[in-house]
Scaffold this active site. Structure first.
Site, PDB file in Angstrom:
ATOM      1  NE  ARG A 232     -56.439  81.602  88.754  1.00 44.33           N
ATOM      2  CZ  ARG A 232     -56.991  81.957  89.853  1.00 44.33           C
ATOM      3  NH1 ARG A 232     -56.773  83.011  90.306  1.00 44.33           N
ATOM      4  NH2 ARG A 232     -57.598  81.070  90.673  1.00 44.33           N
ATOM      5  CD  GLU A 261     -49.899  83.420  90.388  1.00 41.27           C
ATOM      6  OE1 GLU A 261     -50.189  82.436  91.194  1.00 41.27           O
ATOM      7  OE2 GLU A 261     -50.442  84.254  89.775  1.00 41.27           O
ATOM      8  CG  HIS A 279     -52.337  84.886  93.481  1.00 44.67           C
ATOM      9  ND1 HIS A 279     -52.491  83.758  92.413  1.00 44.67           N
ATOM     10  CD2 HIS A 279     -53.670  84.998  93.691  1.00 44.67           C
ATOM     11  CE1 HIS A 279     -53.788  83.400  92.162  1.00 44.67           C
ATOM     12  NE2 HIS A 279     -54.413  84.190  92.996  1.00 44.67           N
TER      13      HIS A 279
HETATM   14  P1  NAP Z   1     -67.480  84.991  87.580  1.00 48.34           P
HETATM   15  O1  NAP Z   1     -68.501  85.331  88.155  1.00 48.34           O
HETATM   16  O2  NAP Z   1     -67.608  83.642  86.788  1.00 48.34           O
HETATM   17  O3  NAP Z   1     -67.278  85.852  86.163  1.00 48.34           O
HETATM   18  C1  NAP Z   1     -66.433  86.033  85.273  1.00 48.34           C
HETATM   19  C2  NAP Z   1     -66.529  86.795  84.046  1.00 48.34           C
HETATM   20  O4  NAP Z   1     -65.644  86.791  82.936  1.00 48.34           O
HETATM   21  C3  NAP Z   1     -68.144  86.913  83.203  1.00 48.34           C
HETATM   22  O5  NAP Z   1     -68.518  88.058  83.334  1.00 48.34           O
HETATM   23  C4  NAP Z   1     -67.715  86.228  82.059  1.00 48.34           C
HETATM   24  O6  NAP Z   1     -68.618  86.520  81.323  1.00 48.34           O
HETATM   25  C5  NAP Z   1     -66.381  86.719  81.767  1.00 48.34           C
HETATM   26  N1  NAP Z   1     -65.614  85.756  81.008  1.00 48.34           N
HETATM   27  C6  NAP Z   1     -65.421  84.532  80.876  1.00 48.34           C
HETATM   28  N2  NAP Z   1     -64.676  84.208  79.927  1.00 48.34           N
HETATM   29  C7  NAP Z   1     -64.698  84.990  79.158  1.00 48.34           C
HETATM   30  C8  NAP Z   1     -63.826  85.562  77.747  1.00 48.34           C
HETATM   31  N3  NAP Z   1     -63.391  84.331  77.121  1.00 48.34           N
HETATM   32  N4  NAP Z   1     -64.041  86.567  77.183  1.00 48.34           N
HETATM   33  C9  NAP Z   1     -64.375  87.446  77.966  1.00 48.34           C
HETATM   34  N5  NAP Z   1     -65.181  87.535  79.214  1.00 48.34           N
HETATM   35  C10 NAP Z   1     -65.278  86.344  79.752  1.00 48.34           C
HETATM   36  O7  NAP Z   1     -66.001  84.750  88.149  1.00 48.34           O
HETATM   37  P2  NAP Z   1     -65.620  85.653  89.259  1.00 48.34           P
HETATM   38  O8  NAP Z   1     -66.099  85.271  90.643  1.00 48.34           O
HETATM   39  O9  NAP Z   1     -65.936  87.506  89.116  1.00 48.34           O
HETATM   40  O10 NAP Z   1     -64.100  85.415  89.517  1.00 48.34           O
HETATM   41  C11 NAP Z   1     -63.404  85.837  88.087  1.00 48.34           C
HETATM   42  C12 NAP Z   1     -61.923  85.149  88.370  1.00 48.34           C
HETATM   43  O11 NAP Z   1     -61.182  86.121  89.196  1.00 48.34           O
HETATM   44  C13 NAP Z   1     -61.777  83.898  88.992  1.00 48.34           C
HETATM   45  O12 NAP Z   1     -61.999  82.780  87.847  1.00 48.34           O
HETATM   46  C14 NAP Z   1     -60.137  83.888  89.325  1.00 48.34           C
HETATM   47  O13 NAP Z   1     -59.372  83.379  88.363  1.00 48.34           O
HETATM   48  C15 NAP Z   1     -59.910  85.309  89.502  1.00 48.34           C
HETATM   49  N6  NAP Z   1     -59.673  85.775  90.773  1.00 48.34           N
HETATM   50  C16 NAP Z   1     -58.435  85.974  91.404  1.00 48.34           C
HETATM   51  C17 NAP Z   1     -58.125  86.301  92.772  1.00 48.34           C
HETATM   52  C18 NAP Z   1     -56.868  86.748  93.127  1.00 48.34           C
HETATM   53  O14 NAP Z   1     -56.436  86.599  94.294  1.00 48.34           O
HETATM   54  N7  NAP Z   1     -56.097  87.604  92.487  1.00 48.34           N
HETATM   55  C19 NAP Z   1     -59.082  86.086  93.623  1.00 48.34           C
HETATM   56  C20 NAP Z   1     -60.390  85.678  93.199  1.00 48.34           C
HETATM   57  C21 NAP Z   1     -60.532  85.530  91.845  1.00 48.34           C
HETATM   58  P3  NAP Z   1     -69.180  85.828  79.922  1.00 48.34           P
HETATM   59  O15 NAP Z   1     -69.261  84.341  80.499  1.00 48.34           O
HETATM   60  O16 NAP Z   1     -70.254  86.265  79.273  1.00 48.34           O
HETATM   61  O17 NAP Z   1     -67.939  85.994  79.032  1.00 48.34           O
HETATM   62  C1  8YV Z   2     -56.737  82.427  96.105  1.00 43.00           C
HETATM   63  C2  8YV Z   2     -57.708  83.345  94.000  1.00 43.00           C
HETATM   64  O1  8YV Z   2     -55.565  83.112  96.749  1.00 43.00           O
HETATM   65  O2  8YV Z   2     -59.995  82.741  94.604  1.00 43.00           O
HETATM   66  C3  8YV Z   2     -59.468  82.673  93.638  1.00 43.00           C
HETATM   67  O3  8YV Z   2     -59.520  82.372  92.503  1.00 43.00           O
HETATM   68  O4  8YV Z   2     -57.190  83.194  93.109  1.00 43.00           O
HETATM   69  C4  8YV Z   2     -57.602  83.506  95.349  1.00 43.00           C
HETATM   70  O5  8YV Z   2     -58.566  83.951  96.221  1.00 43.00           O
HETATM   71  C5  8YV Z   2     -56.235  81.252  95.451  1.00 43.00           C
HETATM   72  O6  8YV Z   2     -57.338  80.736  94.751  1.00 43.00           O
HETATM   73  C6  8YV Z   2     -55.706  80.469  96.684  1.00 43.00           C
HETATM   74  O7  8YV Z   2     -54.825  79.733  96.253  1.00 43.00           O
END
Ligand code: NAP
Ligand code: 8YV
Length: 322
Positions: A232, A261, A279
């Site tokens: 994010r 955004e 994004h």
């Molecule tokens: P997840 O499985 O919950 O993993 C999150 C990781 O972040 C965990 O390893 C957690 O470990 C760590 N974390 C959380 N808070 C933290 C902190 N304060 N300091 C350091 N590490 C921290 O989540 P995920 O499924 O991998 O997804 C992660 C994020 O990616 C989503 O929440 C979303 O915002 C983003 N995302 C973006 C896109 C995109 O389109 N760009 C798409 C999908 C997801 P600890 O709890 O041990 O800290």
């Molecule tokens: C999506 C994301 O594009 O899964 C997330 O957290 O950031 C993306 O996969 C978004 O949430 C759709 O608006």
């Protein structure tokens, strides 16, 4: 359909999902913030929200929806939803984890390669005639045999680590608590940045991670360092990042997400050592279809009186008690 439960559909998903939701609920669709506000004024009786896009679900919004029971979010990240408050009120929140891990990992690799091998400037060099006029494009930096620092080692962080294996990385990671993974845990983020050639950011957004990547972390990466953000925009201090890129204190950045955004600061847009994406980390036809289906599956499960498939952690207990 008058006996069907009322569902508020936020956003403009593909017809496939509108049709699926309409088959089982009386749908009110809001595609703009104005329409959302208007729907809240008539919020009594709305039991479900299916949410496509980043809509803010605050305690005030929940106040306007006294009959709300379930919020089905499109995306694994749900930082715009006050999930703890929803759970406290007995409202289930679901999201779309796992189905997008590999797509986001692919986007991460694409960004890193594009920044390091200067894909866009060198493509412009070929297209503009500079190759003919000025000669060969300067050499770029390989992504092979690098030290990679991953901030966040959850579902997607682990998929990224696996996806980049062919490039023979040394992988470090930083999270609040160590994970059972074959990579090196570094408890201090600045120290991890000091050791890393590239910092990949993949934590959740929200208050707990706001500006985790600050000027000290960026300076520890240094003038050859690269930042890739697929988490994010709020996780990075965007002003500090821009300042370091402009002054040459950071080598480059690949950014899929931004603090405000869809606005991107002009200073970032003008930089050659930056690759900007709107994004699109999960935005393939195939992955978005799996995410959309999971949003509808969660609604259908709840309508059938069952537990939802993928509740957010704040709602695990609530879901188990359904
Ligand atoms: P997840 O499985 O919950 O993993 C999150 C990781 O972040 C965990 O390893 C957690 O470990 C760590 N974390 C959380 N808070 C933290 C902190 N304060 N300091 C350091 N590490 C921290 O989540 P995920 O499924 O991998 O997804 C992660 C994020 O990616 C989503 O929440 C979303 O915002 C983003 N995302 C973006 C896109 C995109 O389109 N760009 C798409 C999908 C997801 P600890 O709890 O041990 O800290
Ligand atoms: C999506 C994301 O594009 O899964 C997330 O957290 O950031 C993306 O996969 C978004 O949430 C759709 O608006």
């Amino acid at each position: 359909m008058s006996d069907a439960p009322r569902l508020l559909l936020l956003g403009s998903p593909a017809d496939r999902y509108v049709e699926r939701l309409t088959a089982s609920a009386a749908v009110t669709q809001a595609e703009t913030q104005e329409a959302f506000t208007a729907a809240l004024a008539d919020g009594a009786g709305i039991q479900a929200i299916a949410m496509f896009g980043h809509w803010v679900i605050s305690p005030e919004v929940l106040d306007a929806l006294p009959d709300l029971k379930v919020i089905s979010n499109f995306g694994v990240g749900y930082d715009t939803i006050d999930a703890a408050e929803a759970a406290r009120r007995g409202i289930l929140v679901s999201h779309t984890p796992d189905v997008l891990n590999e797509e986001v990992a692919d986007t991460t690799l694409m960004l890193w390669l594009a920044v390091s091998r200067e894909l866009l400037p060198s493509e412009r060099w070929a297209r503009s005639g500079d190759w003919e006029a000025k000669g060969n494009y300067p050499l770029t930096r390989s992504i092979r045999n690098r030290t990679v620092g991953i901030l966040g080692m959850g579902r997607i962080g682990q998929a990224i680590a696996e996806t980049i294996q062919p490039f023979n990385p040394t992988i470090l990671y930083h999270t609040r608590s160590p994970k059972d993974v074959p990579y090196t845990y570094v408890g201090d983020l600045v120290e991890m940045a000091r050791q890393a050639d590239v910092l990949i950011v993949i934590t959740p957004g929200g208050a707990a991670t706001r500006h985790l990547v600050n000027a000290a972390v960026i300076d520890a990466l240094g003038p050859e360092g690269i930042v890739i953000n697929v988490a994010r925009g709020t996780v990075i201090d965007e002003a500090a990042l821009t300042d370091a890129l402009v002054s040459g204190r950071l080598g480059g950045a690949g950014l899929d997400v931004f603090e405000d955004e869809p606005k991107i600061p002009d200073a970032l847009k003008s930089l050659e050592n930056v690759v900007l994406l709107p994004h699109v980390g999960s935005a393939s036809v195939e992955t978005r279809q799996m995410m959309g289906d999971l949003v509808c599956d969660n609604v259908d499960q709840w309508l059938a009186g069952k537990t939802v498939k993928t509740p957010v952690p704040e709602c695990w207990d609530l879901n188990a008690s359904q």
